[in-house]
Design an enzyme around this catalytic site. Structure first.
Site, short mmCIF file in Angstrom:
data_model
loop_
_atom_site.label_atom_id
_atom_site.label_comp_id
_atom_site.label_asym_id
_atom_site.label_seq_id
_atom_site.Cartn_x
_atom_site.Cartn_y
_atom_site.Cartn_z
N HIS A 178 66.01 72.14 99.04
CA HIS A 178 67.28 71.91 99.75
C HIS A 178 68.47 72.48 98.99
CE1 HIS A 178 70.75 69.99 101.53
NE2 HIS A 178 70.91 69.22 100.46
N HIS A 183 73.81 69.81 92.95
CA HIS A 183 74.71 68.84 93.58
C HIS A 183 74.10 67.45 93.82
CE1 HIS A 183 72.89 70.12 97.51
NE2 HIS A 183 73.24 68.91 97.88
N GLU A 192 72.95 62.01 91.63
CA GLU A 192 72.70 60.94 92.61
C GLU A 192 71.22 60.56 92.70
OE1 GLU A 192 73.59 60.24 97.35
OE2 GLU A 192 75.11 61.14 96.05
N ASP A 193 70.34 61.53 92.57
CA ASP A 193 68.93 61.30 92.89
C ASP A 193 67.96 61.38 91.72
OD1 ASP A 193 69.62 60.96 95.54
OD2 ASP A 193 69.27 63.05 96.08
#
Length: 225
Positions: free
Chosen positions: A56, A80, A84-85
């Protein structure tokens, strides 16, 4: 897994970047390092389609390269979602990739250090307040790719993302004067995937009340499906 092994997504991205980089402005060492980090830290994470998650951000970078051929923006787009992940921190990114890339990734990260979670609208709003068009560009193309790959979501989530895209991302795309080709593609993709097949999605005062004032001129715009 050997994270340094080229895959079809990284090969495709690098070939495109090399073809566009006629002025030798890109730092391919840094870009390759970002690709390695995306593969390493996203690891075995999967998208709902079953594809490796790192595909992605590589696809987001691929799309962004047509619009913004700049090393910091390409690298930040590849990284990006890492804060967060994954276990990656903003400090780790700053130590390896520099302050500006770390800053962009931080501004794109919804999960905050204090435990709160930013909405998509707040990320866009913050980008306007900070006059950070590069963050806005990355978020826009992140949404472009997500809209292109909606098939594996529930109908409720699909409808939510499409309405959100038409209310906020379409407005942002127009405001930064994104190519009409991308704006038309966004509208077309939303129209094709909207479960209710409505003819218009009105942007109302209540929908846009938290947005930066620059949006106000578009508040009453109706978007044709």
């Amino acid at each position: 897994m050997d994270y340094s092994t080229p895959c079809k997504y990284s090969i495709r991205l690098l070939e495109k970047l090399k073809s566009l980089d006629t002025q030798n402005v890109l730092d391919f060492e840094l870009i390759n390092k970002a690709i390695y980090w995306a593969k390493k830290y996203h690891g075995n994470q999967k998208r709902k389609s079953g594809e490796a998650y790192y595909t992605h951000p590589l696809e987001v970078a691929y799309m962004i390269s047509d619009y913004k051929l700049k090393t910091d923006v390409i690298v930040a787009s590849i990284l990006h979602d890492t804060v967060e992940d994954t276990e990656v921190t903003v400090e780790m990114i700053q130590g390896t990739f520099g302050q500006r890339i770390a800053q962009m990734v931080d501004r794109l990260t919804r999960d905050r250090p204090d435990g709160s979670k930013l909405s998509v609208e707040h990320i866009i709003n913050n980008a306007y307040h900070l006059k950070d068009k590069e963050v806005l560009i990355i978020k826009l193309f992140d949404r472009f790719h997500n809209i292109q790959t909606l098939n594996n979501m529930s109908l409720e989530k699909i409808e939510k993302k499409i309405k959100e895209s038409l209310k906020y991302f379409l407005i942002a795309a127009m405001d930064i004067e994104l190519s009409s080709k991308y704006i038309k593609e966004l509208v077309d993709l939303c129209a094709q995937n909207l479960p209710t097949q409505k003819n218009v999605i009105p942007v109302t005062d209540s929908d846009s009340s938290i947005l930066y004032p620059v949006f106000q001129k578009y508040i009453h715009t109706q978007v044709p499906a």
